[in-house]
Design an enzyme around this catalytic site. Structure first.
Site, mmCIF file in Angstrom:
data_model
loop_
_atom_site.group_PDB
_atom_site.id
_atom_site.type_symbol
_atom_site.label_atom_id
_atom_site.label_comp_id
_atom_site.label_asym_id
_atom_site.label_seq_id
_atom_site.Cartn_x
_atom_site.Cartn_y
_atom_site.Cartn_z
ATOM 1 C CE LYS A 21 -4.330 -1.720 1.727
ATOM 2 N NZ LYS A 21 -5.439 -1.722 2.756
ATOM 3 N NE ARG A 53 -8.143 -8.732 1.611
ATOM 4 C CZ ARG A 53 -7.697 -7.698 0.511
ATOM 5 N NH1 ARG A 53 -6.971 -7.018 0.597
ATOM 6 N NH2 ARG A 53 -8.375 -7.926 -0.572
#
Length: 275
Positions: A222, A256
């Site tokens: 991210k 995740r």
């Protein structure tokens, strides 16, 4: 013992687990449009399972900031064939469905999915909690404000950790009132949050261990990583591993990730460190 019931199979979360990301969207921030056909889907799923993924999370709706909104039918047309394909080839696979729509959740569960992963924690579809209660599947609730299209406008907090805690206190109470048993919370890194908010949340992840509910952490590749390092999502694996290790030390039960092998190795090394 922290455990969740996936189609009658108890998954122990006292040792952290890894959830592999299978995006079947053309516009996801890292891997959008990479998967072109059934053989590529099966190849990626097989690699994730071989590398040690406990769960595979299928996403048919891109939730990156400013993503294109698609219809329920289009989301279903993306998701359902993949659920069927994976279960036919890997009958034991535990599939999670990344959706905030009750209709998609319901049809995916009927097709054999075991978990629903909702970025809106039931806020964007007032039928979602009833659906989860009806089917009694584990439910992942993420913190977000607004929608994927508007969330950037809401990245404003006096105290992000306190606000996220209050949010989960309310959402957990609401879901429990529906009789939903297996809950997992996700602080929602990058969703209506600036980079500083993301690091505040990671620094304080242990404070999220409220009501003894397992925590899922999703920082994989991210912008909090690649913008901090002045690089790109493609070059953010090392940064992802560092932050995953910190998340595990602060109580994460599920990671995740796009890169399963590296995450599983991180779990194993930190488990050895604990002795």
């Amino acid at each position: 013992m922290k455990s969740i019931n996936c189609k009658g199979k108890l998954i122990d979360l006292s040792i952290p687990r890894v959830m592999g990301i299978l995006n079947i969207t053309p516009d996801s921030f890292y891997d959008g449009g990479k998967i072109k056909n059934d053989s590529e889907i099966l190849g990626l799923a097989e690699k994730m399972l071989t590398d040690g993924a406990t769960f595979i999370d299928i996403g048919g709706y891109s939730s990156r900031p400013g993503a294109t909104d698609i219809s329920v039918n289009e989301e279903l047309e993306r998701v359902l064939p993949v659920v069927t394909l994976l279960l036919k080839n890997f009958p034991e696979v535990i599939l999670s469905i990344d959706t905030f729509r009750a209709e998609v959740a319901k049809k995916a569960i009927k097709a054999g999915a075991a978990i629903i992963n909702d970025i809106s924690a039931g806020v964007l579809d007032d039928q979602m909690l009833k659906t989860i209660a009806d089917y009694q599947v584990p439910y992942i609730m993420m913190h977000m404000k607004g929608s994927p299209q508007t969330m950037k406008e809401f990245a404003d907090y006096k105290d992000v950790v306190r606000e996220v805690l209050l949010y989960f206190s309310e959402r957990i109470a609401t879901t429990r009132s529906y009789g939903i048993n297996d809950l997992i919370i996700d602080p929602g890194f990058g969703f209506a949050k600036k980079i500083s908010h993301n690091f505040d949340l990671l620094r304080n992840t242990e404070k999220l261990q409220i009501a003894d509910v397992p925590i899922l952490i999703g920082v994989s590749r991210k912008s909090m990583i690649y913008k901090t390092l002045d690089t790109s999502a493609a070059d953010a694996l090392n940064g992802t591993t560092v932050l995953n290790a910190i998340a595990l030390q602060k109580g994460a039960s599920i990671l995740r990730v796009h890169d399963v092998k590296e995450a599983v190795e991180t779990v194993k090394l930190l488990d050895a460190l604990k002795g």
